[in-house]
Design a protein around this motif. Structure first.
Motif, PDB file in Angstrom:
ATOM      1  N   TRP A 131       0.807  -1.219   0.000  1.00  0.00           N
ATOM      2  CA  TRP A 131       0.000   0.000   0.000  1.00  0.00           C
ATOM      3  C   TRP A 131       0.845   1.276   0.000  1.00  0.00           C
ATOM      4  CZ3 TRP A 131      -4.604  -0.285  -1.722  1.00  0.00           C
ATOM      5  CH2 TRP A 131      -5.404  -1.398  -1.481  1.00  0.00           C
ATOM      6  N   PRO A 132       1.959   1.344   0.746  1.00  0.00           N
ATOM      7  CA  PRO A 132       2.778   2.572   0.667  1.00  0.00           C
ATOM      8  C   PRO A 132       3.284   2.861  -0.744  1.00  0.00           C
ATOM      9  CG  PRO A 132       3.375   1.297   2.600  1.00  0.00           C
ATOM     10  CD  PRO A 132       2.470   0.429   1.794  1.00  0.00           C
ATOM     11  N   ALA A 133       3.646   1.791  -1.476  1.00  0.00           N
ATOM     12  CA  ALA A 133       4.115   1.988  -2.848  1.00  0.00           C
ATOM     13  C   ALA A 133       2.983   2.497  -3.738  1.00  0.00           C
ATOM     14  CB  ALA A 133       4.668   0.674  -3.401  1.00  0.00           C
ATOM     15  N   ILE A 134       1.785   1.972  -3.534  1.00  0.00           N
ATOM     16  CA  ILE A 134       0.624   2.446  -4.296  1.00  0.00           C
ATOM     17  C   ILE A 134       0.380   3.922  -4.014  1.00  0.00           C
ATOM     18  CG2 ILE A 134      -1.878   2.210  -4.576  1.00  0.00           C
ATOM     19  CD1 ILE A 134      -1.515  -0.770  -3.966  1.00  0.00           C
ATOM     20  N   PHE A 135       0.473   4.290  -2.735  1.00  0.00           N
ATOM     21  CA  PHE A 135       0.277   5.693  -2.363  1.00  0.00           C
ATOM     22  C   PHE A 135       1.297   6.580  -3.062  1.00  0.00           C
ATOM     23  CE2 PHE A 135       1.516   9.271   0.356  1.00  0.00           C
ATOM     24  CZ  PHE A 135       0.315   9.958   0.413  1.00  0.00           C
ATOM     25  N   VAL A 136       2.557   6.129  -3.126  1.00  0.00           N
ATOM     26  CA  VAL A 136       3.609   6.932  -3.767  1.00  0.00           C
ATOM     27  C   VAL A 136       3.307   7.112  -5.252  1.00  0.00           C
ATOM     28  CG1 VAL A 136       6.029   6.929  -4.453  1.00  0.00           C
ATOM     29  CG2 VAL A 136       5.403   6.355  -2.108  1.00  0.00           C
ATOM     30  N   LEU A 137       2.932   6.027  -5.934  1.00  0.00           N
ATOM     31  CA  LEU A 137       2.647   6.112  -7.368  1.00  0.00           C
ATOM     32  C   LEU A 137       1.474   7.054  -7.641  1.00  0.00           C
ATOM     33  CD1 LEU A 137       3.043   2.406  -8.542  1.00  0.00           C
ATOM     34  CD2 LEU A 137       4.570   4.320  -8.999  1.00  0.00           C
ATOM     35  N   VAL A 138       0.422   6.908  -6.852  1.00  0.00           N
ATOM     36  CA  VAL A 138      -0.739   7.779  -7.041  1.00  0.00           C
ATOM     37  C   VAL A 138      -0.360   9.234  -6.754  1.00  0.00           C
ATOM     38  CG1 VAL A 138      -3.046   8.337  -6.202  1.00  0.00           C
ATOM     39  CG2 VAL A 138      -2.404   5.949  -6.574  1.00  0.00           C
ATOM     40  N   ALA A 139       0.408   9.457  -5.690  1.00  0.00           N
ATOM     41  CA  ALA A 139       0.808  10.824  -5.332  1.00  0.00           C
ATOM     42  C   ALA A 139       1.664  11.445  -6.424  1.00  0.00           C
ATOM     43  CB  ALA A 139       1.566  10.814  -4.003  1.00  0.00           C
ATOM     44  N   VAL A 140       2.610  10.670  -6.976  1.00  0.00           N
ATOM     45  CA  VAL A 140       3.446  11.195  -8.060  1.00  0.00           C
ATOM     46  C   VAL A 140       2.582  11.559  -9.263  1.00  0.00           C
ATOM     47  CG1 VAL A 140       5.216  10.583  -9.746  1.00  0.00           C
ATOM     48  CG2 VAL A 140       5.558  10.035  -7.332  1.00  0.00           C
ATOM     49  N   GLY A 141       1.633  10.678  -9.591  1.00  0.00           N
ATOM     50  CA  GLY A 141       0.746  10.967 -10.714  1.00  0.00           C
ATOM     51  C   GLY A 141      -0.034  12.253 -10.514  1.00  0.00           C
ATOM     52  N   VAL A 142      -0.557  12.438  -9.317  1.00  0.00           N
ATOM     53  CA  VAL A 142      -1.335  13.652  -9.021  1.00  0.00           C
ATOM     54  C   VAL A 142      -0.441  14.887  -9.072  1.00  0.00           C
ATOM     55  CG1 VAL A 142      -2.628  14.861  -7.227  1.00  0.00           C
ATOM     56  CG2 VAL A 142      -3.084  12.446  -7.687  1.00  0.00           C
ATOM     57  N   VAL A 143       0.755  14.785  -8.496  1.00  0.00           N
ATOM     58  CA  VAL A 143       1.680  15.923  -8.459  1.00  0.00           C
ATOM     59  C   VAL A 143       2.067  16.366  -9.867  1.00  0.00           C
ATOM     60  CG1 VAL A 143       4.053  16.574  -7.878  1.00  0.00           C
ATOM     61  CG2 VAL A 143       2.602  15.485  -6.169  1.00  0.00           C
ATOM     62  N   ILE A 181      10.185   9.496  -8.910  1.00  0.00           N
ATOM     63  CA  ILE A 181      10.330   8.095  -8.476  1.00  0.00           C
ATOM     64  C   ILE A 181      11.746   7.840  -7.973  1.00  0.00           C
ATOM     65  CG2 ILE A 181      10.305   5.691  -9.247  1.00  0.00           C
ATOM     66  CD1 ILE A 181       7.570   6.826  -8.810  1.00  0.00           C
ATOM     67  N   GLN A 182      12.742   8.510  -8.545  1.00  0.00           N
ATOM     68  CA  GLN A 182      14.118   8.359  -8.066  1.00  0.00           C
ATOM     69  C   GLN A 182      14.269   8.828  -6.617  1.00  0.00           C
ATOM     70  OE1 GLN A 182      16.827   6.952  -9.487  1.00  0.00           O
ATOM     71  NE2 GLN A 182      15.591   6.357 -11.254  1.00  0.00           N
ATOM     72  N   LEU A 183      13.397   9.732  -6.191  1.00  0.00           N
ATOM     73  CA  LEU A 183      13.463  10.237  -4.822  1.00  0.00           C
ATOM     74  C   LEU A 183      12.777   9.312  -3.819  1.00  0.00           C
ATOM     75  CD1 LEU A 183      12.671  14.009  -5.524  1.00  0.00           C
ATOM     76  CD2 LEU A 183      14.918  12.944  -5.201  1.00  0.00           C
ATOM     77  N   THR A 184      12.173   8.255  -4.290  1.00  0.00           N
ATOM     78  CA  THR A 184      11.449   7.319  -3.425  1.00  0.00           C
ATOM     79  C   THR A 184      12.174   5.975  -3.398  1.00  0.00           C
ATOM     80  OG1 THR A 184      10.065   6.266  -5.112  1.00  0.00           O
ATOM     81  CG2 THR A 184       9.355   8.433  -4.283  1.00  0.00           C
ATOM     82  N   PRO A 185      11.798   5.086  -2.490  1.00  0.00           N
ATOM     83  CA  PRO A 185      12.414   3.745  -2.468  1.00  0.00           C
ATOM     84  C   PRO A 185      11.966   2.852  -3.631  1.00  0.00           C
ATOM     85  CG  PRO A 185      11.417   4.293  -0.335  1.00  0.00           C
ATOM     86  CD  PRO A 185      10.937   5.307  -1.317  1.00  0.00           C
ATOM     87  N   LEU A 186      11.071   3.337  -4.502  1.00  0.00           N
ATOM     88  CA  LEU A 186      10.536   2.497  -5.568  1.00  0.00           C
ATOM     89  C   LEU A 186      11.475   2.375  -6.761  1.00  0.00           C
ATOM     90  CD1 LEU A 186       6.773   3.583  -5.689  1.00  0.00           C
ATOM     91  CD2 LEU A 186       7.818   1.669  -4.473  1.00  0.00           C
ATOM     92  N   ALA A 187      12.379   3.310  -6.921  1.00  0.00           N
ATOM     93  CA  ALA A 187      13.243   3.307  -8.106  1.00  0.00           C
ATOM     94  C   ALA A 187      14.023   1.999  -8.197  1.00  0.00           C
ATOM     95  CB  ALA A 187      14.205   4.485  -8.066  1.00  0.00           C
ATOM     96  N   GLY A 188      13.931   1.346  -9.357  1.00  0.00           N
ATOM     97  CA  GLY A 188      14.672   0.115  -9.596  1.00  0.00           C
ATOM     98  C   GLY A 188      14.112  -1.117  -8.928  1.00  0.00           C
ATOM     99  N   GLN A 189      12.958  -1.018  -8.275  1.00  0.00           N
ATOM    100  CA  GLN A 189      12.433  -2.164  -7.520  1.00  0.00           C
ATOM    101  C   GLN A 189      11.932  -3.284  -8.424  1.00  0.00           C
ATOM    102  OE1 GLN A 189      12.431  -2.688  -4.029  1.00  0.00           O
ATOM    103  NE2 GLN A 189      13.923  -1.062  -4.354  1.00  0.00           N
ATOM    104  N   ALA A 190      11.563  -2.971  -9.670  1.00  0.00           N
ATOM    105  CA  ALA A 190      11.034  -3.996 -10.566  1.00  0.00           C
ATOM    106  C   ALA A 190      12.021  -4.365 -11.673  1.00  0.00           C
ATOM    107  CB  ALA A 190       9.720  -3.517 -11.179  1.00  0.00           C
ATOM    108  N   VAL A 191      13.277  -3.960 -11.519  1.00  0.00           N
ATOM    109  CA  VAL A 191      14.257  -4.268 -12.554  1.00  0.00           C
ATOM    110  C   VAL A 191      14.535  -5.774 -12.589  1.00  0.00           C
ATOM    111  CG1 VAL A 191      16.269  -3.946 -11.047  1.00  0.00           C
ATOM    112  CG2 VAL A 191      16.495  -3.593 -13.499  1.00  0.00           C
ATOM    113  N   GLN A 192      14.782  -6.292 -13.777  1.00  0.00           N
ATOM    114  CA  GLN A 192      15.060  -7.712 -13.964  1.00  0.00           C
ATOM    115  C   GLN A 192      16.561  -7.921 -14.158  1.00  0.00           C
ATOM    116  OE1 GLN A 192      12.570  -8.990 -17.235  1.00  0.00           O
ATOM    117  NE2 GLN A 192      10.874  -7.761 -16.481  1.00  0.00           N
TER     118      GLN A 192
END
Length: 309
Positions: free
Chosen positions: A3-15, A133-144
């Motif tokens: 849920w925190p990651a979802i909140f970050v994505l939604v917040a970035v989109g809104v911003v 996204i680079q400013l959040t912990p999400l950057a690179g989390q889904a890299v293969q």
């Protein structure tokens, strides 16, 4: 997805999107493909690396603003497909695929402004999405992990041939949502090595199921505000189920998009047809290139054995 990651994505989109729609009157829709490429490109690429594939995509947007012709679109898509294949091998990233999505979406979606008017909002949204996204912990989390060279070559060929077929179909299907034929195919390039066919089939089941669910809601004749509220709820659920291997996330995203943008049963039905097209094209190309590559490997091994003896 937590849920925190979802909140970050939604917040970035809104911003990013709120000032875009407030400032770029009539041109704000161009920010959406740019934002998607920037945000998810940062998720699907190694953290703190210079996003060269996204930069190449930005250059592609500039080129298409100067010459939005169909031959130039093919040339830009060809170059970006080669870059996407190289990126998969070097870093495991998939931002090149999203750069193709951005360029193709800006060029093909009828709701987009003309190429010159789309340039500034698209580039600003791309940079803002990636940077935030680079400013959040999400950057690179889904890299293969970096892929084998064979997969990189296959991914580039898959995108080049598939895009040529899909864009040709878009220009010969007289429907306001024909762009979905190309955009849904492009997303198949995000699949990990060895999962293109499986991922395409899973996507097809989910997209068709979600579209049929949205079709039922649209058929009820619900008010627009109700459909938009349902779209927001379903979108959040889709983000929540994003890493799940089942068809649930594609189903949720398909339903959310249709509830928000397709106020007719015809549009929902075309979404189903576009999903089937993307699945069939993806499976056919992935199977074809797999057969060709296996035959080339056997021929190479046979030649090496003959030379050794």
């Amino acid at each position: 997805m937590p849920w925190p990651a979802i909140f970050v994505l939604v917040a970035v989109g809104v911003v990013v999107l709120t000032p875009s729609f407030a400032y770029f009157t009539g041109r704000a829709p161009a920010a959406i493909p740019g934002l998607a490429a920037g945000m998810f490109g940062a998720l699907l690429s190694p953290r703190h690396r210079i996003p060269w594939p996204l930069i190449a995509g930005a250059v592609g947007v500039v080129i298409l603003a100067g010459d939005p012709s169909k031959p130039m679109l093919y040339a830009v898509a060809l170059a970006l497909s080669a870059i996407a294949g190289a990126e998969a091998v070097r870093t495991g990233g998939r931002s090149g695929v999203l750069a193709i999505f951005m360029c193709t979406g800006l060029h093909l979606i009828p709701a987009m402004p003309n190429a010159n008017d789309a340039l500034l909002p698209a580039l600003l949204a791309l940079a803002a999405g990636w940077g935030l996204i680079q400013l959040t912990p999400l950057a690179g989390q889904a890299v293969q992990p970096p892929a084998p060279r064979a997969f990189g070559v296959g991914l580039a060929a898959f995108l080049i041939v598939g895009l040529a077929i899909a864009v040709f179909a878009v220009h010969h299907v007289h429907d306001g949502m024909a762009h979905l034929l190309a955009l849904l195919f492009i997303t198949r390039g995000l699949a990990p090595p060895g999962q293109v066919v499986r991922g395409a089939l899973r996507f097809g089941v989910g997209a068709v199921g979600g579209s049929l669910g949205a079709l039922m809601a649209i058929h009820l004749g619900l008010p627009v505000w109700v459909l938009l509220a349902l779209s927001a709820v379903v979108l959040v659920l889709g983000l929540r189920m994003l890493p799940h291997p089942g068809p649930y996330a594609p189903a949720a995203f398909s339903a959310a998009i249709l509830l928000a943008t397709a106020p007719s049963v015809h549009a929902a039905l075309f979404r189903v047809e576009a999903a089937v097209f993307a699945v069939l094209l993806s499976v056919a190309l992935a199977t074809l290139f797999s057969v060709i590559w296996s035959a080339a490997e056997r021929a190479y091994a046979s030649r090496a054995t003959s030379s050794g003896s």
